[in-house]
Scaffold this motif. Structure first.
Motif, PDB file in Angstrom:
ATOM      1  N   ARG A   1     -23.467  -1.964   2.052  1.00 54.19           N
ATOM      2  CA  ARG A   1     -23.351  -1.952   0.642  1.00 54.19           C
ATOM      3  C   ARG A   1     -23.636  -0.738   0.058  1.00 54.19           C
ATOM      4  NH1 ARG A   1     -24.890  -7.085   1.688  1.00 54.19           N
ATOM      5  NH2 ARG A   1     -26.977  -6.452   1.959  1.00 54.19           N
ATOM      6  N   ALA A   2     -24.827  -0.230   0.511  1.00 55.06           N
ATOM      7  CA  ALA A   2     -25.347   0.952  -0.111  1.00 55.06           C
ATOM      8  C   ALA A   2     -24.681   2.324   0.146  1.00 55.06           C
ATOM      9  CB  ALA A   2     -26.931   1.269   0.258  1.00 55.06           C
ATOM     10  N   SER A   3     -23.991   2.542   1.373  1.00 50.38           N
ATOM     11  CA  SER A   3     -23.161   3.677   1.592  1.00 50.38           C
ATOM     12  C   SER A   3     -21.738   3.500   1.369  1.00 50.38           C
ATOM     13  CB  SER A   3     -23.338   4.218   3.088  1.00 50.38           C
ATOM     14  OG  SER A   3     -22.723   3.046   3.876  1.00 50.38           O
TER      15      SER A   3
ATOM     16  N   ASN B   1     -27.029  -4.097   4.689  1.00 50.81           N
ATOM     17  CA  ASN B   1     -27.596  -3.155   3.557  1.00 50.81           C
ATOM     18  C   ASN B   1     -27.080  -1.928   3.726  1.00 50.81           C
ATOM     19  OD1 ASN B   1     -29.275  -5.029   2.774  1.00 50.81           O
ATOM     20  ND2 ASN B   1     -31.097  -4.365   3.852  1.00 50.81           N
TER      21      ASN B   1
ATOM     22  N   LYS C   1     -32.113   7.376   0.142  1.00 50.56           N
ATOM     23  CA  LYS C   1     -31.405   6.043  -0.229  1.00 50.56           C
ATOM     24  C   LYS C   1     -31.621   5.209   1.088  1.00 50.56           C
ATOM     25  CE  LYS C   1     -27.129   8.007  -2.352  1.00 50.56           C
ATOM     26  NZ  LYS C   1     -25.986   8.500  -2.304  1.00 50.56           N
TER      27      LYS C   1
ATOM     28  N   ALA D   1     -32.191   1.306   0.399  1.00 54.56           N
ATOM     29  CA  ALA D   1     -31.416   0.207   0.968  1.00 54.56           C
ATOM     30  C   ALA D   1     -32.125  -0.626   2.012  1.00 54.56           C
ATOM     31  CB  ALA D   1     -30.077   0.900   1.833  1.00 54.56           C
TER      32      ALA D   1
END
Ligand code: ATP
Length: 430
Positions: A282-284, A279, A76, A80
């Motif tokens: 948002r991704a985590s 980023n 991930k 990201a």
């Protein structure tokens, strides 16, 4: 050497091999493209440079800490960060010889390998990340990437560092270590390798401070390069024009060095706004905020990123140090390395290797000097040959023990750059 243009890549490559600095990777099996092995002197030179970097930017500063993150990271990370989608180079293939090249590095009207004209079709985007499998089952879920940069290991630990050490913004996190890129055409000795080392810093700041702190970093980088022995006259700051900037960067400087193959990037300094932490947030789904101690509102810090490549620094230092002159009518090659960077600081030798008194005295001096310095013992060949050998590896001082030493306790200390010899008392040397 006065005229820096005269240092050829062959001079550097052959000195590195001849004297045990850098060898081709897996040479005994015919090599592996884009990989290099550091020999006994090279590993010390590289470590001296990396230690100087760590000392300058971490140990000697109150506003910096270090991390050492795993090379394998959750995939991930690279989704990201944008690496999975955009960490690519344009690849073209020659329809005649099937050679593959980076489109932006060649003149595509003629194949650089076979000379065929107009043999290239459309470029395709080739991702530079190496992939491997983590665990015993090879499926899509077990695919991992071998990190192509050290920076993401810093960003992903931002929250850990903030939560454990409560540093005050501005502060930086540094990491030095291996990075891997499946370069389409590794070239120019270690300059473009598939496996290399980076030394990166993410310096977390308040947005309003970015211009002032960016200037501070320019000054810090300049001072570091000078201390490392990089010739300032061969370094050029290239302001990346607004049209070429990554969409998240407001300012980037590529530091270029005049390498034997041409002017090319040594390191980068980029203001990356809050792109990376944004980023990750948002991704985590985890907040990447910093809460100021004075109670003002929490915010996601912006970053300034100085990014050094170790191999390119090693090459710039070697090119800066490489010198030639004439001594007694003979050409001499020597490396004018700074004392703290040279792999060997003192070479100690007895004038004659078959005179026990001289050897014993020399051993005594050698052992004492070794307590605080990197010292080499050399009693091969005559003194002239020893000096030449030490000059080529950049040893600043050669210490010779002769019959006068036994009488008056002084030794000859010969200076690498001037070749001058002085008598120095052993106590003063140590
Ligand atoms: P280039 O444009 O030359 O490929 P880059 O802009 O992709 O480099 P960055 O991603 O900014 O490089 O990496 C930071 C630093 O890492 C570079 O300034 C360089 O010193 C080093 N580096 C990058 N790729 C390589 C490589 N293939 N071999 C050796 N060092 C590298």
């Amino acid at each position: 050497m006065a005229d820096k243009d005269k240092v050829s890549l062959e001079d550097i490559v052959s000195l590195c091999k001849r004297r045990g600095f850098i060898f081709q990777g897996s040479e005994v099996y015919g090599g592996l493209a884009g990989t290099w092995d550091y020999g006994p002197l090279g590993v010390t030179l590289k470590k001296n440079l990396m230690n100087l970097w760590w000392k300058t930017f971490v140990e000697d500063r109150d506003d910096m800490v270090g991390v050492d993150a795993a090379i394998l990271m959750n995939p991930k990370t690279w989704q990201a960060s944008g690496h999975v989608d955009t960490f690519t180079d344009p690849l073209v293939e020659c329809s005649n010889c099937k050679g593959r090249f980076r489109e932006d590095k060649i003149d595509t009207s003629k194949c650089p390998a076979c000379g065929e004209k107009d043999s290239f079709g459309e470029a395709r985007q080739f991702n530079l990340m190496f992939e491997t499998i983590a665990g015993p089952v090879a499926d899509d879920d077990s695919k991992v990437y071998i990190r192509p940069e050290t920076a993401q290991g810093i960003f992903t630990n931002f929250k850990n560092v903030v939560d454990t050490l409560y540093p005050e913004v501005p502060f930086g996190i540094a990491q030095a270590g291996k990075a891997f890129r499946n370069e389409i055409s590794p070239r120019d000795f270690v300059f473009r390798s598939r496996e290399f080392e980076q030394m990166e810093i993410e310096y977390f700041i308040n947005e309003s401070d970015w211009e002032r702190l960016f200037e501070q970093w320019r000054a810090d980088i300049k001072a570091f390069l000078a201390e490392a022995g990089v010739n300032a006259e061969q370094v050029h700051e290239l302001e990346v024009p607004a049209d070429d900037l990554a969409h998240y960067s407001k300012r980037t400087i590529d530091y270029e060095f005049e390498y034997p193959h041409g002017k090319d990037e040594l390191l980068g300094l980029a203001y990356r706004t809050d792109f990376d932490l944004g980023n990750i947030q948002r991704a985590s789904g985890k907040k990447m905020e910093y809460r100021p101690k004075d109670g003002s509102p929490a915010f996601v810090p912006h970053v300034i990123e100085p990014s050094f490549g170790v191999e390119r620094l090693v090459m710039a230092v070697l090119c800066s140090a490489y010198s030639e002159d004439e001594q007694n009518g003979e050409k001499r090659v020597y490396l004018k390395l700074p004392e703290n960077i040279a792999p060997v600081k003192y070479c100690v030798s007895p004038l004659l290797k078959n005179k026990t008194e001289l050897v014993e005295k020399a051993r005594e001096v050698y052992t004492k000097l070794r307590e605080n310095n990197s010292v080499m013992w050399d009693d091969n060949g005559n003194i002239g040959k020893r000096y030449r050998r030490q000059d080529e590896i950049g040893t600043p001082y050669c210490v010779v023990i002769d019959f006068d030493t036994l009488e008056d306790g002084t030794v000859t200390v010969r200076d690498r750059d001037t070749t001058e010899q002085k008598r120095v008392k052993i106590e003063d040397l140590i």
